[in-house]
Motif scaffolding. Structure first.
Motif, PDB file in Angstrom:
ATOM      1  N   LEU A  90      13.402   5.039  -0.005  1.00  0.00           N
ATOM      2  CA  LEU A  90      13.426   3.355  -0.437  1.00  0.00           C
ATOM      3  C   LEU A  90      13.044   2.595   0.452  1.00  0.00           C
ATOM      4  N   LEU A  91      13.858   2.752   1.642  1.00  0.00           N
ATOM      5  CA  LEU A  91      13.542   1.955   3.138  1.00  0.00           C
ATOM      6  C   LEU A  91      11.704   2.337   3.407  1.00  0.00           C
ATOM      7  N   VAL A  92      11.904   3.558   3.515  1.00  0.00           N
ATOM      8  CA  VAL A  92      10.631   4.023   4.533  1.00  0.00           C
ATOM      9  C   VAL A  92       9.871   4.273   3.270  1.00  0.00           C
ATOM     10  N   GLY A  93      10.032   3.925   2.141  1.00  0.00           N
ATOM     11  CA  GLY A  93       9.052   3.881   0.951  1.00  0.00           C
ATOM     12  C   GLY A  93       8.227   3.125   0.824  1.00  0.00           C
ATOM     13  N   GLY A  94       9.257   1.790   1.625  1.00  0.00           N
ATOM     14  CA  GLY A  94       9.393   0.289   1.152  1.00  0.00           C
ATOM     15  C   GLY A  94       8.866   0.000   2.405  1.00  0.00           C
ATOM     16  N   ALA A  95       8.499  -0.033   3.384  1.00  0.00           N
ATOM     17  CA  ALA A  95       7.786  -0.217   4.043  1.00  0.00           C
ATOM     18  C   ALA A  95       5.991  -0.100   4.316  1.00  0.00           C
ATOM     19  N   VAL A  96       6.013   1.563   4.044  1.00  0.00           N
ATOM     20  CA  VAL A  96       5.298   1.915   3.787  1.00  0.00           C
ATOM     21  C   VAL A  96       4.062   1.347   2.990  1.00  0.00           C
ATOM     22  N   TYR A  97       4.706   0.903   1.568  1.00  0.00           N
ATOM     23  CA  TYR A  97       3.886   0.405   0.431  1.00  0.00           C
ATOM     24  C   TYR A  97       4.038  -1.419   1.158  1.00  0.00           C
ATOM     25  N   LEU A  98       4.349  -1.904   2.415  1.00  0.00           N
ATOM     26  CA  LEU A  98       4.016  -3.387   3.197  1.00  0.00           C
ATOM     27  C   LEU A  98       3.161  -3.383   3.811  1.00  0.00           C
ATOM     28  N   VAL A  99       3.352  -1.564   4.709  1.00  0.00           N
ATOM     29  CA  VAL A  99       1.420  -2.051   5.518  1.00  0.00           C
ATOM     30  C   VAL A  99       0.520  -1.408   4.642  1.00  0.00           C
ATOM     31  N   LEU A 100       1.072  -1.177   3.545  1.00  0.00           N
ATOM     32  CA  LEU A 100      -0.550  -1.173   2.871  1.00  0.00           C
ATOM     33  C   LEU A 100      -0.515  -2.314   1.931  1.00  0.00           C
ATOM     34  N   TRP A 101       0.290  -3.375   1.338  1.00  0.00           N
ATOM     35  CA  TRP A 101      -0.063  -4.598   1.663  1.00  0.00           C
ATOM     36  C   TRP A 101      -0.952  -5.374   2.125  1.00  0.00           C
ATOM     37  N   VAL A 102      -0.076  -5.470   3.777  1.00  0.00           N
ATOM     38  CA  VAL A 102      -0.988  -5.902   4.962  1.00  0.00           C
ATOM     39  C   VAL A 102      -2.860  -5.689   4.878  1.00  0.00           C
ATOM     40  N   TYR A 103      -2.390  -4.125   4.236  1.00  0.00           N
ATOM     41  CA  TYR A 103      -4.190  -3.415   4.461  1.00  0.00           C
ATOM     42  C   TYR A 103      -5.107  -3.581   3.906  1.00  0.00           C
ATOM     43  N   GLY A 104      -4.423  -3.859   2.630  1.00  0.00           N
ATOM     44  CA  GLY A 104      -5.269  -4.326   1.138  1.00  0.00           C
ATOM     45  C   GLY A 104      -6.015  -6.048   2.043  1.00  0.00           C
ATOM     46  N   LEU A 105      -4.962  -6.999   2.055  1.00  0.00           N
ATOM     47  CA  LEU A 105      -5.167  -7.759   2.662  1.00  0.00           C
ATOM     48  C   LEU A 105      -6.635  -7.911   3.628  1.00  0.00           C
ATOM     49  N   SER A 106      -6.152  -6.537   4.492  1.00  0.00           N
ATOM     50  CA  SER A 106      -7.297  -7.152   5.837  1.00  0.00           C
ATOM     51  C   SER A 106      -8.435  -6.263   5.746  1.00  0.00           C
ATOM     52  N   VAL A 107      -8.694  -5.662   4.762  1.00  0.00           N
ATOM     53  CA  VAL A 107      -9.727  -5.263   4.592  1.00  0.00           C
ATOM     54  C   VAL A 107     -10.350  -5.886   3.344  1.00  0.00           C
ATOM     55  N   GLY A 108     -11.834  -5.883   3.746  1.00  0.00           N
ATOM     56  CA  GLY A 108     -12.430  -5.923   2.336  1.00  0.00           C
ATOM     57  C   GLY A 108     -12.398  -5.513   1.324  1.00  0.00           C
TER      58      GLY A 108
END
Length: 154
Positions: A90-108
């Motif tokens: 839950l902790l690491v998986g949640g962190a990965v999803y937050l990174v994916l969120w930032v990635y999704g906002l950052s790339v076109g």
């Protein structure tokens, strides 16, 4: 003959949460491969921002995206076997999803860097998943499971 009650440990809340999250990811991964639940199914790509398939007509998906959900689901079920594993999932998986969120906002959304693919709905779902998964890990902690039965011989 003396019988002994079962000494099976009940699942800790964090384990049940990891199991639930794992089942949801498995379900989403499977649903992504079902035409009708996935709109424009015929335009699904293996991995590309050009995939036109959308789960529930909202979340852009690809074969890779669906496979990631399936792997996340299997990991959740496997790691839910222990409180430490469930907490880490839950902790690491949640962190990965937050990174994916930032990635999704950052790339076109229309660039080759968006290979998963992700759209705005995916981005914000990933944010919510990250927050919920980390919140569950922190709220439920690594509390050990309670055992059932009294342990005394009858």
């Amino acid at each position: 003959m003396t019988t002994h009650p079962s000494h099976r440990a009940a699942a800790a809340p964090v384990q049940r949460a990891a199991q639930l999250v794992g089942v949801v990811f498995l379900l989403v991964g499977v649903l992504g491969f079902i035409p009708g639940i996935t709109t424009d199914y015929g335009s699904m790509e293996i991995a590309s921002h050009e995939s036109g398939a959308e789960l529930l007509g909202l979340f852009q998906i690809s074969v890779l995206h669906n496979l990631v959900h399936l792997v996340y689901g299997l990991l959740g079920l496997a790691l839910a076997g222990t409180t430490a594993g469930a907490h880490s999932y839950l902790l690491v998986g949640g962190a990965v999803y937050l990174v994916l969120w930032v990635y999704g906002l950052s790339v076109g959304h229309d660039t080759d860097a968006n290979f998963v693919p992700l759209n705005t709905a995916d981005d914000w779902l990933h944010f919510a998943l990250g927050v919920v998964m980390i919140g569950l890990a922190l709220a439920l902690g690594r509390r050990p499971a309670r055992t059932s039965g009294t342990g005394a011989a009858q």
